[in-house]
Scaffold this motif. Structure first.
Motif, PDB file in Angstrom:
ATOM      1  N   MET A  34      22.722  39.263  54.928  1.00  0.00           N
ATOM      2  CA  MET A  34      23.124  40.661  54.887  1.00  0.00           C
ATOM      3  C   MET A  34      24.495  40.833  54.255  1.00  0.00           C
ATOM      4  SD  MET A  34      25.646  41.668  57.069  1.00  0.00           S
ATOM      5  CE  MET A  34      25.147  43.349  57.378  1.00  0.00           C
ATOM      6  N   GLY A  35      24.724  42.042  53.796  1.00  0.00           N
ATOM      7  CA  GLY A  35      25.971  42.313  53.100  1.00  0.00           C
ATOM      8  C   GLY A  35      26.710  43.502  53.679  1.00  0.00           C
ATOM      9  N   TRP A  36      27.995  43.522  53.401  1.00  0.00           N
ATOM     10  CA  TRP A  36      28.851  44.667  53.700  1.00  0.00           C
ATOM     11  C   TRP A  36      29.322  45.273  52.372  1.00  0.00           C
ATOM     12  CZ3 TRP A  36      29.866  47.091  58.216  1.00  0.00           C
ATOM     13  CH2 TRP A  36      29.596  46.411  59.419  1.00  0.00           C
ATOM     14  N   PHE A  37      29.304  46.587  52.325  1.00  0.00           N
ATOM     15  CA  PHE A  37      29.734  47.317  51.143  1.00  0.00           C
ATOM     16  C   PHE A  37      30.658  48.438  51.594  1.00  0.00           C
ATOM     17  CE2 PHE A  37      26.755  45.599  48.000  1.00  0.00           C
ATOM     18  CZ  PHE A  37      25.845  44.964  48.835  1.00  0.00           C
ATOM     19  N   ARG A  38      31.364  49.025  50.652  1.00  0.00           N
ATOM     20  CA  ARG A  38      32.201  50.172  50.970  1.00  0.00           C
ATOM     21  C   ARG A  38      32.236  51.137  49.796  1.00  0.00           C
ATOM     22  NH1 ARG A  38      38.172  47.202  51.077  1.00  0.00           N
ATOM     23  NH2 ARG A  38      38.378  46.896  48.810  1.00  0.00           N
ATOM     24  N   GLN A  39      32.499  52.388  50.130  1.00  0.00           N
ATOM     25  CA  GLN A  39      32.590  53.419  49.101  1.00  0.00           C
ATOM     26  C   GLN A  39      33.762  54.321  49.419  1.00  0.00           C
ATOM     27  OE1 GLN A  39      29.000  55.691  48.446  1.00  0.00           O
ATOM     28  NE2 GLN A  39      29.671  56.248  46.396  1.00  0.00           N
ATOM     29  N   ALA A  40      34.715  54.329  48.513  1.00  0.00           N
ATOM     30  CA  ALA A  40      35.882  55.191  48.641  1.00  0.00           C
ATOM     31  C   ALA A  40      35.593  56.526  47.958  1.00  0.00           C
ATOM     32  CB  ALA A  40      37.096  54.525  48.024  1.00  0.00           C
ATOM     33  N   ARG A  45      29.988  52.665  45.170  1.00  0.00           N
ATOM     34  CA  ARG A  45      29.895  51.708  46.259  1.00  0.00           C
ATOM     35  C   ARG A  45      30.165  50.313  45.715  1.00  0.00           C
ATOM     36  NH1 ARG A  45      24.921  52.396  50.325  1.00  0.00           N
ATOM     37  NH2 ARG A  45      25.884  54.464  50.252  1.00  0.00           N
ATOM     38  N   GLU A  46      30.956  49.523  46.435  1.00  0.00           N
ATOM     39  CA  GLU A  46      31.295  48.192  45.975  1.00  0.00           C
ATOM     40  C   GLU A  46      31.006  47.145  47.045  1.00  0.00           C
ATOM     41  OE1 GLU A  46      35.448  47.820  45.060  1.00  0.00           O
ATOM     42  OE2 GLU A  46      36.089  48.183  47.115  1.00  0.00           O
ATOM     43  N   TYR A  60      32.977  36.674  49.577  1.00  0.00           N
ATOM     44  CA  TYR A  60      33.761  37.898  49.681  1.00  0.00           C
ATOM     45  C   TYR A  60      34.216  38.369  48.307  1.00  0.00           C
ATOM     46  CZ  TYR A  60      34.051  36.337  54.513  1.00  0.00           C
ATOM     47  OH  TYR A  60      33.745  35.919  55.783  1.00  0.00           O
ATOM     48  N   ALA A  61      34.430  39.662  48.218  1.00  0.00           N
ATOM     49  CA  ALA A  61      35.059  40.202  47.025  1.00  0.00           C
ATOM     50  C   ALA A  61      36.506  39.705  46.970  1.00  0.00           C
ATOM     51  CB  ALA A  61      35.039  41.732  47.069  1.00  0.00           C
ATOM     52  N   ASP A  62      37.011  39.544  45.770  1.00  0.00           N
ATOM     53  CA  ASP A  62      38.378  39.050  45.615  1.00  0.00           C
ATOM     54  C   ASP A  62      39.387  39.949  46.325  1.00  0.00           C
ATOM     55  OD1 ASP A  62      37.948  37.787  42.200  1.00  0.00           O
ATOM     56  OD2 ASP A  62      37.504  36.888  44.145  1.00  0.00           O
ATOM     57  N   LEU A  86      45.016  45.240  57.004  1.00  0.00           N
ATOM     58  CA  LEU A  86      44.414  46.329  56.248  1.00  0.00           C
ATOM     59  C   LEU A  86      45.435  47.038  55.375  1.00  0.00           C
ATOM     60  CD1 LEU A  86      42.040  47.623  59.016  1.00  0.00           C
ATOM     61  CD2 LEU A  86      41.328  47.002  56.702  1.00  0.00           C
ATOM     62  N   LYS A  87      44.948  47.496  54.230  1.00  0.00           N
ATOM     63  CA  LYS A  87      45.788  48.188  53.258  1.00  0.00           C
ATOM     64  C   LYS A  87      45.218  49.579  52.994  1.00  0.00           C
ATOM     65  CE  LYS A  87      46.617  43.755  50.939  1.00  0.00           C
ATOM     66  NZ  LYS A  87      46.553  43.015  49.649  1.00  0.00           N
ATOM     67  N   PRO A  88      46.040  50.500  52.532  1.00  0.00           N
ATOM     68  CA  PRO A  88      45.519  51.845  52.239  1.00  0.00           C
ATOM     69  C   PRO A  88      44.333  51.817  51.272  1.00  0.00           C
ATOM     70  CG  PRO A  88      47.903  51.874  52.266  1.00  0.00           C
ATOM     71  CD  PRO A  88      47.492  50.431  52.397  1.00  0.00           C
ATOM     72  N   GLU A  89      44.308  50.880  50.359  1.00  0.00           N
ATOM     73  CA  GLU A  89      43.187  50.802  49.414  1.00  0.00           C
ATOM     74  C   GLU A  89      41.895  50.315  50.053  1.00  0.00           C
ATOM     75  OE1 GLU A  89      46.242  49.446  49.085  1.00  0.00           O
ATOM     76  OE2 GLU A  89      46.148  47.475  48.090  1.00  0.00           O
ATOM     77  N   ASP A  90      41.941  49.908  51.311  1.00  0.00           N
ATOM     78  CA  ASP A  90      40.721  49.559  52.031  1.00  0.00           C
ATOM     79  C   ASP A  90      40.044  50.805  52.623  1.00  0.00           C
ATOM     80  OD1 ASP A  90      42.465  46.696  53.291  1.00  0.00           O
ATOM     81  OD2 ASP A  90      40.969  46.744  51.680  1.00  0.00           O
ATOM     82  N   THR A  91      40.687  51.947  52.505  1.00  0.00           N
ATOM     83  CA  THR A  91      40.110  53.183  53.021  1.00  0.00           C
ATOM     84  C   THR A  91      38.789  53.479  52.320  1.00  0.00           C
ATOM     85  OG1 THR A  91      42.246  54.130  53.621  1.00  0.00           O
ATOM     86  CG2 THR A  91      40.442  55.680  53.208  1.00  0.00           C
ATOM     87  N   ALA A  92      37.738  53.632  53.119  1.00  0.00           N
ATOM     88  CA  ALA A  92      36.401  53.854  52.569  1.00  0.00           C
ATOM     89  C   ALA A  92      35.416  54.019  53.717  1.00  0.00           C
ATOM     90  CB  ALA A  92      35.980  52.676  51.693  1.00  0.00           C
TER      91      ALA A  92
END
Length: 118
Positions: A34-40, A45-46, A60-62, A86-92
């Motif tokens: 299974m995978g985890w994805f995110r969409q900001a 979606r990435e 994992y993604a880089d 966590l970083k602000p760019e992880d917001t999604a």
């Protein structure tokens, strides 16, 4: 069909940690990688990371490597995404999906919002 439900999202500050959970409605989930994805907002979606059926191999993604860890509990039909530093760019909105790699029949969860403030 397996149903997936994510939980654990929330509002945190930069540098904090969160653990997301992806629970499955059926034990057959344990037979899937299974995978985890995110969409900001405003973005596609990435891919975030993935784990094999056995749970012993992950990728994992880089952008999250070294900060995020995926592990699974077969007895609980649950896969986790541990997110540290966590970083602000992880917001999604974060989604789990099975099986992985994604195919037309892949089941997606409803998503859980993660917001990281600076």
């Amino acid at each position: 069909q397996v149903q997936l439900v994510e939980s654990g999202g929330g509002l945190v500050q930069s540098g904090d940690s969160l653990r997301l959970s992806c629970g499955a409605s059926e034990r057959t989930f344990n037979f899937y990688a299974m995978g985890w994805f995110r969409q900001a907002p405003g973005k596609e979606r990435e891919f975030v990371g993935a784990v094999t059926r056995s749970g012993d191999i992950t990728r994992y993604a880089d952008s999250v490597k070294g900060r995020f860890t995926i592990f699974r509990d077969h007895a609980a039909n649950t896969v986790y995404l541990q997110m540290n530093n966590l970083k602000p760019e992880d917001t999604a909105v974060y989604y789990c999906a099975a099986p992985y790699p994604v195919v037309p029949d892949t089941t997606w969860g409803q998503g859980t919002q993660v917001t990281v403030s600076s």
